[in-house]
Design an enzyme around this catalytic site. Sequence first.
Site, PDB file in Angstrom:
ATOM      1  N   HIS A   1       0.804  -1.225   0.000  1.00 32.66           N
ATOM      2  CA  HIS A   1       0.000   0.000   0.000  1.00 32.66           C
ATOM      3  C   HIS A   1       0.838   1.278   0.000  1.00 32.66           C
ATOM      4  CE1 HIS A   1      -3.243   2.710   1.789  1.00 32.66           C
ATOM      5  NE2 HIS A   1      -3.855   2.142   0.766  1.00 32.66           N
TER       6      HIS A   1
ATOM      7  N   LYS B   1       3.047   4.522  -1.172  1.00 34.17           N
ATOM      8  CA  LYS B   1       3.053   5.484  -2.278  1.00 34.17           C
ATOM      9  C   LYS B   1       4.345   6.286  -2.105  1.00 34.17           C
ATOM     10  CE  LYS B   1      -1.414   5.191  -0.544  1.00 34.17           C
ATOM     11  NZ  LYS B   1      -1.847   4.034  -1.260  1.00 34.17           N
TER      12      LYS B   1
ATOM     13  N   ASP C   1      17.738   9.439  -5.878  1.00 33.92           N
ATOM     14  CA  ASP C   1      19.175   9.658  -5.644  1.00 33.92           C
ATOM     15  C   ASP C   1      19.592   9.346  -4.217  1.00 33.92           C
ATOM     16  OD1 ASP C   1      19.523  10.377  -8.277  1.00 33.92           O
ATOM     17  OD2 ASP C   1      19.439  12.533  -7.897  1.00 33.92           O
TER      18      ASP C   1
END
Length: 332
Positions: free
Chosen positions: A276, A278, A283
């Site tokens: 779930h 996001k 870098d």
Amino acid sequence: MRFNKKIIFLIIILLVSGCSNLNLDKNIVEPELKEYKDIPKVFFCPKHDCEGELFKAINKAKSSVHCAFYDLDLERIVNVLNKKSKNIDVKLVVDDANFNDVKHLKFAKKDISYGLMHNKFCIIDNKIVLTGSLNPTENGAYKNNNNLIIIESFYLVKNYEDEFSELWNSEFRKGNNVIYPEFYLNNKKIENYFCPEDNCAYHVAEEIKKAKNNIYFMAFSFTNSRIATAIILKHYQGLDIKAIFEARQVSKYSKFNLLEYQGIDVKKDNNKANMHHKIFIIDNKTVITGSLNPTEGADTRNDENILIIHDKVIATLFLQEFENIYTQDLPD
């Protein structure tokens, strides 16, 4: 004294250039928004006790608790909110699709828009903010891969309180732009945006465009063309890109197949529940997290929030979570 015309022209150019530089310098030396607080705390569910951390924060509240959750069904969290409401200011906003579990709470309001009130945040005592991808549900805390970040910050609290006030007053899917989009916490830059008013996907794509070496990300759902295009362009520039998608959300609308076709290293997760997160890690020094799935709907139709944290230490923690999930064996 006579001056050559070319010399006079050169002097004029230098003077004009100097004035311009003075104006630029004036902008540069304007005081930055800086503060020094405790180091942010990061937790990953279900590996860490995310419910316990949320409970402790709420239970310690002395003056106020303002929370906006897409979904909430953890009995211990519901009970502590109810208990605290007897003595302090407690307010709760929940998406209408999941309101039944909290409809008995006098301090709860439901979202009334056709989009989702998809936030997952709390503001405690006008002092700290808890946010991330965690819905405080049984699945969210104990089965799904999620993250919870706890940050003490005056500027962040002001941003989230303004957003919460809009939600509490039924201003869904609209509102004022964030008042402090950028500030420095312990000399580390943090950016904060709310959707749809702050165009979150634009800021995610712009951060991706700045990448020099690598981009690693985990997405529950990914349909946003702007963000996908930015990633593909970076792939063509030779950056190392790896991605994990929630398997159940890979459909004809998902960008999984497009990225795979372009030769990008993409995997489906193997969590029997949901991956779930996001999260974008750029870098090894910048993290984007929050409630925003990189989808068209999340950016334009939902109430969402994101943080862009420029901090190598925080990025390392998220990178470890990425690697743990990335290296898990895929199901047969």
